[in-house]
Scaffold this motif. Structure first.
Motif, short mmCIF file in Angstrom:
data_model
loop_
_atom_site.label_atom_id
_atom_site.label_comp_id
_atom_site.label_asym_id
_atom_site.label_seq_id
_atom_site.Cartn_x
_atom_site.Cartn_y
_atom_site.Cartn_z
N LEU A 13 50.28 147.85 87.30
CA LEU A 13 50.60 146.43 87.48
C LEU A 13 51.55 146.21 88.64
CD1 LEU A 13 50.96 145.32 83.75
CD2 LEU A 13 49.16 144.68 85.35
N TYR A 14 52.53 147.08 88.79
CA TYR A 14 53.46 146.97 89.92
C TYR A 14 52.70 147.15 91.24
CZ TYR A 14 57.45 147.69 92.98
OH TYR A 14 58.36 147.57 94.00
N GLY A 15 51.79 148.12 91.27
CA GLY A 15 50.98 148.34 92.47
C GLY A 15 50.13 147.12 92.80
N SER A 16 49.56 146.50 91.79
CA SER A 16 48.77 145.28 92.00
C SER A 16 49.64 144.15 92.52
CB SER A 16 48.10 144.85 90.70
OG SER A 16 47.18 145.80 90.26
N LEU A 69 61.05 137.58 97.52
CA LEU A 69 60.38 138.14 96.34
C LEU A 69 60.15 139.63 96.51
CD1 LEU A 69 58.99 137.72 93.60
CD2 LEU A 69 56.91 137.15 94.87
N ARG A 70 59.74 140.03 97.71
CA ARG A 70 59.52 141.45 98.01
C ARG A 70 60.82 142.25 97.87
NH1 ARG A 70 55.25 143.26 100.71
NH2 ARG A 70 54.90 141.25 101.69
N LYS A 75 64.21 145.92 94.65
CA LYS A 75 65.48 146.14 93.99
C LYS A 75 65.27 146.57 92.53
CE LYS A 75 69.73 143.63 92.83
NZ LYS A 75 70.41 142.34 92.95
N TYR A 76 64.29 145.97 91.87
CA TYR A 76 64.03 146.26 90.46
C TYR A 76 62.81 147.15 90.25
CZ TYR A 76 67.47 142.64 89.60
OH TYR A 76 68.63 141.92 89.58
N GLU A 77 62.39 147.86 91.29
CA GLU A 77 61.19 148.70 91.21
C GLU A 77 61.27 149.70 90.07
OE1 GLU A 77 58.47 151.67 93.95
OE2 GLU A 77 60.38 150.95 94.72
N VAL A 81 58.50 149.67 86.93
CA VAL A 81 57.51 150.72 86.69
C VAL A 81 57.79 151.51 85.43
CG1 VAL A 81 56.88 150.94 89.13
CG2 VAL A 81 58.63 152.44 88.16
N SER A 82 58.94 151.28 84.79
CA SER A 82 59.27 152.06 83.61
C SER A 82 59.07 151.29 82.31
CB SER A 82 60.72 152.53 83.67
OG SER A 82 61.60 151.44 83.58
N ARG A 83 58.87 149.99 82.39
CA ARG A 83 58.74 149.17 81.18
C ARG A 83 57.39 148.49 81.14
NH1 ARG A 83 64.35 146.02 80.17
NH2 ARG A 83 65.69 147.84 80.16
#
Length: 87
Positions: A13-16, A69-70, A75-77, A81-83
């Motif tokens: 989802l993060y990648g998308s 936004l990017r 900052k919260y990457e 990706v962990s949740r």
């Protein structure tokens, strides 16, 4: 096992999300070409049309918001990706 599945889904989802932001960023190039075609002197009867300067300002504001936004996503990457994501 379930945590790993959540992490894989979150990474996907993060990648998308990042890909979508990249696609929006690339669309600004074609937007510049469209703005250059706007003729400030002619306006269809009875309609108000934004000038090139107004359109450029709006485009810059949208690009700045996308950049913000990017930055927030970066900052919260680790957290993203962990949740698991709520959709």
């Amino acid at each position: 096992m379930q945590v790993q599945a959540i992490n894989q889904r979150a990474r996907r989802l993060y990648g998308s999300f990042i890909t979508a932001m990249d696609m929006v960023g690339q669309s600004f190039d074609s937007l510049d070409k469209l703005i250059e075609k706007v003729d400030d002197k002619t306006a269809p009867g009875g309609f108000t049309v934004a000038t090139q300067d107004e359109l450029k300002g709006l485009r810059q504001r949208a690009f700045d918001e996308l950049d913000r936004l990017r930055s927030q996503a970066k900052k919260y990457e680790a957290e993203l990706v962990s949740r698991d994501w709520r959709i």
